[in-house]
Motif scaffolding. Structure first.
Motif, PDB file in Angstrom:
ATOM      1  N   HIS A 124      27.811  28.577   2.824  1.00  0.00           N
ATOM      2  CA  HIS A 124      27.546  29.823   2.098  1.00  0.00           C
ATOM      3  C   HIS A 124      26.357  29.655   1.155  1.00  0.00           C
ATOM      4  O   HIS A 124      26.169  28.599   0.573  1.00  0.00           O
ATOM      5  CB  HIS A 124      28.771  30.231   1.282  1.00  0.00           C
ATOM      6  CG  HIS A 124      30.005  30.337   2.112  1.00  0.00           C
ATOM      7  ND1 HIS A 124      30.371  31.472   2.775  1.00  0.00           N
ATOM      8  CD2 HIS A 124      30.948  29.423   2.417  1.00  0.00           C
ATOM      9  CE1 HIS A 124      31.492  31.260   3.446  1.00  0.00           C
ATOM     10  NE2 HIS A 124      31.863  30.022   3.238  1.00  0.00           N
ATOM     11  N   HIS A 127      28.434  30.868  -2.750  1.00  0.00           N
ATOM     12  CA  HIS A 127      29.762  30.512  -3.295  1.00  0.00           C
ATOM     13  C   HIS A 127      29.684  29.253  -4.165  1.00  0.00           C
ATOM     14  O   HIS A 127      30.259  28.230  -3.830  1.00  0.00           O
ATOM     15  CB  HIS A 127      30.755  30.246  -2.165  1.00  0.00           C
ATOM     16  CG  HIS A 127      31.189  31.465  -1.420  1.00  0.00           C
ATOM     17  ND1 HIS A 127      32.504  31.790  -1.209  1.00  0.00           N
ATOM     18  CD2 HIS A 127      30.478  32.455  -0.828  1.00  0.00           C
ATOM     19  CE1 HIS A 127      32.585  32.912  -0.516  1.00  0.00           C
ATOM     20  NE2 HIS A 127      31.366  33.330  -0.264  1.00  0.00           N
ATOM     21  N   ASP A 134      35.773  35.247   0.079  1.00  0.00           N
ATOM     22  CA  ASP A 134      35.774  35.953   1.356  1.00  0.00           C
ATOM     23  C   ASP A 134      37.206  36.294   1.757  1.00  0.00           C
ATOM     24  O   ASP A 134      38.130  35.524   1.492  1.00  0.00           O
ATOM     25  CB  ASP A 134      35.142  35.080   2.453  1.00  0.00           C
ATOM     26  CG  ASP A 134      33.659  34.843   2.211  1.00  0.00           C
ATOM     27  OD1 ASP A 134      33.043  35.643   1.484  1.00  0.00           O
ATOM     28  OD2 ASP A 134      33.132  33.860   2.761  1.00  0.00           O
ATOM     29  N   HIS A 242      34.085  39.077   8.370  1.00  0.00           N
ATOM     30  CA  HIS A 242      34.868  38.905   7.151  1.00  0.00           C
ATOM     31  C   HIS A 242      34.271  39.797   6.051  1.00  0.00           C
ATOM     32  O   HIS A 242      33.194  40.352   6.216  1.00  0.00           O
ATOM     33  CB  HIS A 242      34.869  37.447   6.708  1.00  0.00           C
ATOM     34  CG  HIS A 242      33.553  36.968   6.147  1.00  0.00           C
ATOM     35  ND1 HIS A 242      32.487  36.611   6.952  1.00  0.00           N
ATOM     36  CD2 HIS A 242      33.132  36.804   4.875  1.00  0.00           C
ATOM     37  CE1 HIS A 242      31.485  36.243   6.200  1.00  0.00           C
ATOM     38  NE2 HIS A 242      31.821  36.353   4.921  1.00  0.00           N
ATOM     39  N   HIS A 244      33.021  39.852   2.068  1.00  0.00           N
ATOM     40  CA  HIS A 244      32.638  39.007   0.929  1.00  0.00           C
ATOM     41  C   HIS A 244      32.698  39.852  -0.345  1.00  0.00           C
ATOM     42  O   HIS A 244      32.188  40.964  -0.370  1.00  0.00           O
ATOM     43  CB  HIS A 244      31.212  38.477   1.164  1.00  0.00           C
ATOM     44  CG  HIS A 244      30.567  37.854  -0.042  1.00  0.00           C
ATOM     45  ND1 HIS A 244      30.493  36.486  -0.216  1.00  0.00           N
ATOM     46  CD2 HIS A 244      29.980  38.415  -1.133  1.00  0.00           C
ATOM     47  CE1 HIS A 244      29.867  36.240  -1.370  1.00  0.00           C
ATOM     48  NE2 HIS A 244      29.546  37.397  -1.946  1.00  0.00           N
TER      49      HIS A 244
HETATM   50 ZN   LIG Z   1      31.174  35.005   1.040  1.00  0.00          ZN
END
Ligand SMILES: [Zn+2]
Length: 247
Positions: A124, A127, A134, A242, A244
């Protein structure tokens, strides 16, 4: 093994778990290295669990409901740490989905490591401070029945929802992976739009959350919109596998 080999192991463990390299260094001082590594890792894991809250990060739950990590592996690898505000926002959003759909388990993916702002959680880009997290999508079986606690890919990432939507130019060097070879491997599990929509809406309406990344074609399909809903750009990872969120 040569020292270079140990260096590579320490580096890999540090990149993947932040503190695992330390366990290997401790194990190197002993005879039964593998057993020592497992023991040292266990002790470090428990120490992180106890001490991270003191320095500002809390672990998201591994086995509870309605919010838990998608796989215990995230917990073992210590990638489930976020700031207390973000943890609270995540719990709150998961509770809201469970109120709307009582059997729901909300699954979290990568959060952050236990310690040190600025320490990257690869792959990432952002992060690194405990303020990013996520979430996996919710899925159904081919008949449209909600699959509780299940994702399409074994790790929750990389099962893309809109592979047909070419919204970025083809680039050779980019973190916008398409993972084309993997796509046929995932089971046929359509995204469960109702729960996913409630989760995104719950996160968007939390004043502590400032930004959510969802791929624009998917946001359109889900019927969600808002100023906090952003496109991450073409050089970062796709967000149609996903969600975030960040503070
Ligand atoms: Zn993320």
């Amino acid at each position: 093994m040569r020292w270079a080999g140990h260096g590579v192991i320490v580096l890999l463990l540090t990149v993947v778990t932040q503190l695992g390299g330390l366990a290997w260094l401790i194990a190197l001082m002993t005879r039964r290295r593998l057993v020592s590594f497992v023991l040292a890792y266990g002790v470090i894991w428990m120490a992180a669990y106890a001490l991270a809250p003191v320095t500002g990060r809390v672990p998201l739950p591994c086995l509870q409901e309605p919010l838990r990590m998608q796989s215990p592996a995230y917990c073992v690898l210590m990638r489930n740490y976020v700031s207390p505000d973000l943890a609270d926002a995540a719990h709150r959003a998961a509770r809201q989905v469970a109120e709307a759909y009582p059997d729901t388990v909300t699954l979290a993916l990568d959060g952050g490591f236990p310690f040190l702002d600025g320490f990257p959680l690869l792959p990432h880009l952002s992060h690194a401070d405990g303020d990013k997290l996520d979430f996996a999508f919710y899925y159904t079986d081919p008949g449209g029945h909600y699959l509780r606690g299940k994702t399409r890919s074994p790790i929750g990432y990389w099962a893309f929802e809109t592979p047909e939507a070419q919204i970025c130019p083809n680039r050779r060097w980019t973190l916008r992976w398409d993972m084309r070879a993997l796509q046929p491997l995932w089971p046929n599990r359509p995204i469960e739009t109702a729960r996913t929509r409630v989760l995104i809406t719950a996160l968007m309406t939390d004043p502590r959350i400032t930004k959510l990344f969802v791929e624009p074609p998917l946001a359109q399909r889900l019927g969600v919109q808002g100023a906090k809903l952003r496109f991450q750009g073409c050089r970062a990872a796709r967000h149609d596998d996903h969600i975030h969120v960040q503070l």
